[in-house]
Scaffold this active site. Structure first.
Site, PDB file in Angstrom:
ATOM      1  CG  LEU A  70      -2.069  -1.104   1.361  1.00  0.00           C
ATOM      2  CD1 LEU A  70      -2.643  -0.972   2.795  1.00  0.00           C
ATOM      3  CD2 LEU A  70      -3.009  -0.697   0.303  1.00  0.00           C
ATOM      4  CG  ASP A  71      -0.014   4.875  -2.164  1.00  0.00           C
ATOM      5  OD1 ASP A  71      -0.327   5.658  -1.193  1.00  0.00           O
ATOM      6  OD2 ASP A  71      -0.725   4.803  -3.170  1.00  0.00           O
ATOM      7  CD  GLU A  72       5.319   8.438   2.759  1.00  0.00           C
ATOM      8  OE1 GLU A  72       5.703   8.921   3.709  1.00  0.00           O
ATOM      9  OE2 GLU A  72       5.533   8.507   1.475  1.00  0.00           O
ATOM     10  CE  LYS A  73       0.901  12.277   0.259  1.00  0.00           C
ATOM     11  NZ  LYS A  73       1.734  12.610  -1.020  1.00  0.00           N
ATOM     12  CB  SER A  74      -2.916   3.433   0.470  1.00  0.00           C
ATOM     13  OG  SER A  74      -3.108   4.521  -0.954  1.00  0.00           O
TER      14      SER A  74
END
Length: 191
Positions: free
Chosen positions: A46-50
């Site tokens: 999951l990307d950093e902002k997810s």
């Protein structure tokens, strides 16, 4: 014997245990959440902002299976604007996004609008409020997972993602987990 965990990955944490990249030395990594065993790896990212459900395992075969295109992953996305049925139909048929410098046609997926905001923990970083216009919550279920795919898909149909939470991987659900929770599974089956 292999060990398996599910975590509620917080916003602002990278889906990895460290980095040699000098630009990432100040970032937060998964090891902050728990004392994980040697050889543990995240299954997908999951990307950093997810935020949301992330599986971890010491079993490479399990990781390969989940990352294959046979396992469903469901996301709740808060999008900017009052999403239209046309945009949801486009998403469900597949849209063209950029991936690795090339155009990529996403596979058909399941998309529907949520009747109400889901009961999720408050996010650590404030999301813009209603004074800036309407928003919509949608569910998107994919069996693939390209880099930032859901965000690219919603942008492609004119409704950029403001918040993204993975709520399910096959039969494993986020349910009542709270941000940062770590649960170890003894018997880990995706059926």
């Amino acid at each position: 014997m292999h060990r398996h965990f599910i975590i509620y990955k917080p916003y602002g944490v990278l889906s990895q245990f460290g980095s040699n990249d000098s630009k990432q030395q100040s970032k937060k990594f998964l090891g902050l959440l728990h004392d994980f065993p040697e050889g543990i790896m995240p299954i997908g990212r999951l990307d950093e902002k997810s935020e949301g459900l992330l599986l971890l395992t010491t079993d490479g075969k399990m990781s390969d299976f989940v990352n294959s295109q046979k396992v469903e992953k469901e996301y709740y996305a808060l999008v900017n604007g009052a999403i239209t049925s046309e945009a949801m139909a486009q998403l469900s048929k597949g849209v063209e996004i950029g991936f690795d410098g090339r155009k990529y046609q996403t596979k058909p997926c399941k998309v529907f609008k949520l009747d109400a905001a889901p009961n999720l923990p408050e996010r650590s970083k404030k999301i813009r409020d209603a004074r800036h216009g309407p928003t919509s919550w949608i569910s998107i279920t994919l069996s693939e997972g390209k880099f930032r795919q859901v965000r690219k898909m919603t942008s492609a149909v004119g409704f950029p993602t403001l918040r993204l939470v993975r709520v399910r991987v096959e039969n494993i659900h986020l349910n009542t987990m709270q941000v940062g929770d770590v649960v170890e599974f003894v018997d880990f089956r995706l059926v």
